[in-house]
Design an enzyme around this catalytic site. Structure first.
Site, PDB file in Angstrom:
ATOM      1  CE  LYS A  96      -2.270  -1.147   3.836  1.00 29.27           C
ATOM      2  NZ  LYS A  96      -1.763  -2.475   4.228  1.00 29.27           N
ATOM      3  NE  ARG A 113      -4.141  -1.732  10.204  1.00 29.79           N
ATOM      4  CZ  ARG A 113      -3.042  -1.153   9.703  1.00 29.79           C
ATOM      5  NH1 ARG A 113      -3.012   0.142   9.481  1.00 29.79           N
ATOM      6  NH2 ARG A 113      -1.996  -1.878   9.404  1.00 29.79           N
ATOM      7  NE  ARG A 161       7.404  -3.124   5.867  1.00 30.32           N
ATOM      8  CZ  ARG A 161       6.107  -2.834   5.794  1.00 30.32           C
ATOM      9  NH1 ARG A 161       5.609  -2.278   4.691  1.00 30.32           N
ATOM     10  NH2 ARG A 161       5.295  -3.105   6.779  1.00 30.32           N
ATOM     11  NE  ARG A 203       6.613  -1.112  10.471  1.00 29.06           N
ATOM     12  CZ  ARG A 203       5.495  -1.054   9.772  1.00 29.06           C
ATOM     13  NH1 ARG A 203       5.476  -0.463   8.588  1.00 29.06           N
ATOM     14  NH2 ARG A 203       4.384  -1.598  10.230  1.00 29.06           N
ATOM     15  NE  ARG A 251       2.025  -5.503  11.318  1.00 28.06           N
ATOM     16  CZ  ARG A 251       3.120  -5.345  10.567  1.00 28.06           C
ATOM     17  NH1 ARG A 251       4.212  -6.032  10.827  1.00 28.06           N
ATOM     18  NH2 ARG A 251       3.103  -4.504   9.560  1.00 28.06           N
TER      19      ARG A 251
END
Ligand code: AMP
Length: 367
Positions: free
Chosen positions: A191, A266, A305, A311, A323
């Site tokens: 996204k 969300r 990533r 992160r 998640r």
């Protein structure tokens, strides 16, 4: 409705309302200043129409002058400098600065600096329009004609890139031609990557709630401290906090052509709040576009990533799976929510970045 450059504007404040407001200001100031010989100082260019109408009905002796201040980028947020100064000596005089509009207050701050040095007897400020939600300074404004919401306006001296100053009434940006997109999909769907291309192509403002939270965490704000405890585990941040934050981000961009919402909504509560909020601003969602990919592929992408982004929520497969659970439980129901509104679209999220951009463009161009 009128068109100026690339944007449409609708009527917002009528000529009659404006003239009544000018008359109200003139009588308030006349009452206070009747025993003085004030110097009214207009701040060009925007003030010219207000100033002229005001002067025609101000009933007592006065003098007038103009100064011009310019801000870089044509907005009121840049650095400001004095361009055309005052010709007369104003030491010991009562000075009333007249403004067409006060929004952030940056210009007003600059004026205070300029006039402080001039040893005037009285320094007063009057403005036709005032945006309380945009104002960021503490300076007192002595005379306010009308308070208006933080929307972009033109007309009666105010311009959009130099057009519209000659309109006798005030117009507001018409938001129906906005493109407001929701990029939908699980974490790792791409996204953020795609939003960066779409915002350039369609001239949209990209709001990633995840990015805003991370920015707040980095800066140690109260919001960041609160969000961190949820984010580190891969849980969603509570709705109320997220909704308020999202609205604040939208409010920061009153001149936007449209928005890309990335990572928001969300939950159903967020989606409903977004609809209500946008409706109240005469805006709406144009489309929700889901980018689809297989869980196992997404997990690999996120772990990759995580190696570069640092992160915490990308580095641990358990957190990633949490998640996804959050997504399946709380976010997936939004597919039906937007299907019912005929706004739901899907694209295949597997392929090169360019291939996926082409798929998204096809959906948007077909709207
Ligand atoms: P993202 O960068 O979109 O993957 O978001 C990272 C984390 O930020 C999520 O796992 C949540 O903890 C939090 N977050 C981002 N957007 C939202 C939202 N709309 N509602 C609740 N939490 C959010």
């Amino acid at each position: 409705m009128i068109k100026l450059h690339d944007k449409y504007f609708k009527k917002f404040i009528s000529e009659t309302q404006i003239q009544e407001t000018v008359a109200k200001l003139a009588s308030e100031m006349a009452e206070d200043l009747k025993d003085e010989n004030p110097i009214f100082i207009g701040i060009l260019n925007g003030v010219f129409m207000f100033f002229s109408d005001f002067m025609k009905i101000y009933p007592y002796t006065c003098e007038m002058s103009f100064i011009k201040l310019a801000s870089y980028h044509g907005t009121s947020s840049g650095d400001i400098k004095e361009l055309i100064g005052l010709s007369q000596d104003i030491e010991g005089r009562t000075v009333v600065v007249l403004e067409d509009i006060i929004d952030t207050g940056n210009t007003l701050e600059e004026l205070h600096k300029i006039f402080k040095a001039k040893k005037v007897k009285n320094f007063k400020v009057g403005t036709l329009f005032f945006k309380p939600n945009a104002y960021q300074k503490q300076h007192k404004i002595d005379y306010i004609g009308m308070e208006i919401p933080n929307e972009f306006i033109v007309g009666y001296g105010l311009d959009y890139d130099e057009l519209g100053r000659n309109l006798p009434e005030v117009y507001q940006l018409h938001n129906h031609n906005m493109i407001n997109l929701i990029l939908f999909g699980k974490p790792g769907a791409g996204k953020g990557t795609q939003a960066n291309f779409l915002k350039e192509k369609y001239n949209l403002v990209h709001i990633s709630t995840g990015d805003v939270f991370r920015y707040n965490i980095k800066n140690g704000t109260e919001l960041g401290i609160l969000a961190k405890s949820f984010m580190d585990k891969g849980d969603l941040v509570p709705d109320e906090v997220t909704i308020n934050m999202l609205q604040a981000e939208v409010e920061k961009n009153p001149e936007a052509n449209g928005f890309i919402f990335d990572g928001f909504p969300r939950t159903t509560a967020q989606a409903e709040a977004l609809d209500n909020y946008l409706t109240s601003k005469d805006m709406g969602i144009s489309a929700t576009i889901a980018m689809q990919a297989d869980d196992e592929i997404l997990i690999q992408r996120l772990l990759e990533r995580g190696k570069v982004s640092g992160r915490a929520d990308d580095q641990d497969e358990e957190k990633i799976r949490n998640r996804f659970d959050e997504y399946n439980q709380k976010t997936a129901p939004l597919i039906d929510f937007y299907k019912k509104q005929n706004k739901f679209h899907r694209v295949n999220g597997i392929g090169t970045i360019e291939e996926i951009t082409v798929r998204l463009n096809a959906v948007i161009d077909g709207l």
